[in-house]
Design a protein around this motif. Structure first.
Motif, PDB file in Angstrom:
ATOM      1  N   ALA A 273       0.824  -1.207   0.000  1.00  0.00           N
ATOM      2  CA  ALA A 273       0.000   0.000   0.000  1.00  0.00           C
ATOM      3  C   ALA A 273       0.861   1.260   0.000  1.00  0.00           C
ATOM      4  O   ALA A 273       0.544   2.246  -0.675  1.00  0.00           O
ATOM      5  CB  ALA A 273      -0.931  -0.010   1.209  1.00  0.00           C
ATOM      6  N   LEU A 274       1.960   1.239   0.737  1.00  0.00           N
ATOM      7  CA  LEU A 274       2.851   2.401   0.812  1.00  0.00           C
ATOM      8  C   LEU A 274       3.522   2.689  -0.524  1.00  0.00           C
ATOM      9  O   LEU A 274       3.702   3.843  -0.915  1.00  0.00           O
ATOM     10  CB  LEU A 274       3.940   2.164   1.869  1.00  0.00           C
ATOM     11  N   THR A 275       3.941   1.629  -1.221  1.00  0.00           N
ATOM     12  CA  THR A 275       4.763   1.790  -2.427  1.00  0.00           C
ATOM     13  C   THR A 275       3.965   1.723  -3.725  1.00  0.00           C
ATOM     14  O   THR A 275       4.446   2.162  -4.762  1.00  0.00           O
ATOM     15  CB  THR A 275       5.852   0.706  -2.476  1.00  0.00           C
ATOM     16  N   GLY A 276       2.771   1.132  -3.675  1.00  0.00           N
ATOM     17  CA  GLY A 276       2.013   0.923  -4.896  1.00  0.00           C
ATOM     18  C   GLY A 276       2.535  -0.212  -5.752  1.00  0.00           C
ATOM     19  O   GLY A 276       2.100  -0.376  -6.910  1.00  0.00           O
ATOM     20  N   LEU A 277       3.445  -1.027  -5.212  1.00  0.00           N
ATOM     21  CA  LEU A 277       4.019  -2.139  -5.972  1.00  0.00           C
ATOM     22  C   LEU A 277       3.213  -3.414  -5.735  1.00  0.00           C
ATOM     23  O   LEU A 277       2.801  -3.692  -4.608  1.00  0.00           O
ATOM     24  CB  LEU A 277       5.471  -2.369  -5.545  1.00  0.00           C
ATOM     25  N   ALA A 278       3.005  -4.181  -6.803  1.00  0.00           N
ATOM     26  CA  ALA A 278       2.225  -5.413  -6.687  1.00  0.00           C
ATOM     27  C   ALA A 278       3.024  -6.525  -6.030  1.00  0.00           C
ATOM     28  O   ALA A 278       2.486  -7.324  -5.242  1.00  0.00           O
ATOM     29  CB  ALA A 278       1.746  -5.866  -8.064  1.00  0.00           C
ATOM     30  N   LEU A 279       4.312  -6.657  -6.375  1.00  0.00           N
ATOM     31  CA  LEU A 279       5.193  -7.684  -5.810  1.00  0.00           C
ATOM     32  C   LEU A 279       4.541  -9.057  -5.867  1.00  0.00           C
ATOM     33  O   LEU A 279       4.441  -9.788  -4.875  1.00  0.00           O
ATOM     34  CB  LEU A 279       5.571  -7.284  -4.373  1.00  0.00           C
TER      35      LEU A 279
END
Length: 284
Positions: A273-279
Motif C-alpha cells: 500500500a505504501l509503495t504501490g508495488l504489486a510484488l
C-alpha cells in the motif's frame, strides 16, 4: 562527534559526501547492486561496502572527514551501500542523521520476499555463529523483513520521491531492466555497459570460516582494527580463514518458516500500500 546529536556536514565536506545511498535490505542482492553501480563509468561507490557511517554506535563518531575520504573524488555521482541503515530496531536514528547531513540525497531500498529474506538472514546468523534459538535473534530477523516499518522511518524525514524501491527478483532475473530504473532515478545520462557477474557466495564463505574467528571479529575493537588494515591485507586474511572445511549450512525448518509467514503478512500488505508495488512473486 557527540553521542545522539544530529550534525549537518560542514559546507566544505558536502562535496565529498554521497549523492545516493543503498539502504538495504540485508540478504536482498545489495552486494550485487553495489557491484553493478560501481561498474558504471559515471558512478563511484565507496571504497568499501557497508561504511555504516550513519550508525551512531559504529562509525558516526569518526566524523565527516573520515566518511568523505571513502569516496572517489573524480566520479560524477558517489554512492554507498549499508544494510544496517534499515535495521531500525537495533540502529536507531539513521534516517534523521542522513537527512541532517545530506537532505537532498537519493535512497535505494532493495527488498525481497519477506519470508525468503528472513530465512536467508536466519541461516546467515546461524552460519555466523549466532544462536538462532535466542528469541532476540529471531525478533531481529523478523524486524528486518518488516519493510513497511523500515520505510516509514525514512518517510518521516524524506519525501517518497527520493526513495526508489527495487525488488530482489528483478535484480536477479532482469538486471538490465532494474538498472534502467536506477538510471532514471539517479539521472544518469548513459546506460550500464555489459553487466558483470556480481553474484555473492557470502553464505558459502562464512561456512568455511572458523566459528571462533566469526565471534572474534564481531568485537567492536576488533572491527575497528580490521577497518584500519589496508584492503589487500583484509582480503588476504579473509582468504586464509576461508581455507577450512565447510560446515553444514543451516536452514530454517518448516515451523520457523510458518512463523515467518504468519508474522510478516500484515507488514507486507502495508508495504504494498505504501509503495504501490504489486510484488506478485512474493509468497505472502
Amino acid at each position: 562527534m557527540s553521542g545522539s546529536a544530529l550534525k549537518s556536514a560542514r559546507p566544505e565536506a558536502r562535496g565529498l559526501l554521497p549523492d545516493f545511498i543503498v539502504i538495504g535490505a540485508m540478504r536482498s542482492a545489495t552486494t550485487a547492486l553495489h557491484g553493478y553501480l560501481d561498474a558504471h563509468p559515471d558512478v563511484g561507490m565507496s571504497l568499501e561496502k557497508e561504511t555504516d557511517f550513519f550508525v551512531e554506535g559504529l562509525n558516526y563518531r569518526r566524523g565527516f572527514a573520515w566518511y568523505g575520504q571513502l569516496f572517489p573524488k573524480g566520479a560524477r555521482l558517489r554512492g554507498e551501500s549499508s544494510t544496517n541503515y534499515t535495521k531500525h530496531d537495533v540502529f536507531k536514528g539513521v534516517p534523521e542523521r542522513i537527512h541532517a547531513a545530506i537532505p537532498d540525497v537519493r535512497l535505494i531500498y532493495v527488498v525481497r520476499d519477506p519470508v525468503d529474506r528472513a530465512a536467508s538472514h536466519y541461516a546467515f546468523c546461524a552460519n555466523n555463529g549466532q544462536d538462532v534459538a535466542d528469541p532476540a535473534v529471531v525478533a531481529h530477523v523478523l524486524e528486518t523483513s518488516r519493510y513497511a516499518r523500515q520505510l516509514e522511518s525514512y518517510l518521516a524525514v524524506f519525501p517518497i520521491e527520493r526513495i526508489l524501491v527495487l525488488d530482489y527478483d528483478e535484480i536477479r532475473t532482469a538486471p538490465q531492466r532494474a538498472l534502467g530504473r536506477v538510471q532514471g532515478f539517479l539521472g544518469l545520462a548513459t546506460p550500464w555497459p555489459a553487466l558483470l557477474d556480481s553474484r555473492s557466495n557470502e553464505s558459502e564463505r562464512l561456512a568455511r570460516m572458523p566459528l571462533w574467528f566469526l565471534r572474534f571479529r564481531r568485537n567492536p575493537v576488533v572491527s575497528d582494527l580490521r577497518r584500519a588494515l589496508p584492503p589487500g591485507v583484509r582480503r588476504r586474511l579473509r582468504q586464509v580463514m576461508e581455507l577450512g572445511p565447510a560446515r553444514q549450512n543451516a536452514t530454517a525448518d518448516e515451523a520457523v518458516l510458518a512463523r515467518f509467514r504468519a508474522e510478516l503478512a500484515e507488514d507486507a500488505a502495508r508495504f504494498r500500500a505504501l509503495t504501490g508495488l504489486a510484488l506478485e512473486s512474493w509468497s505472502i
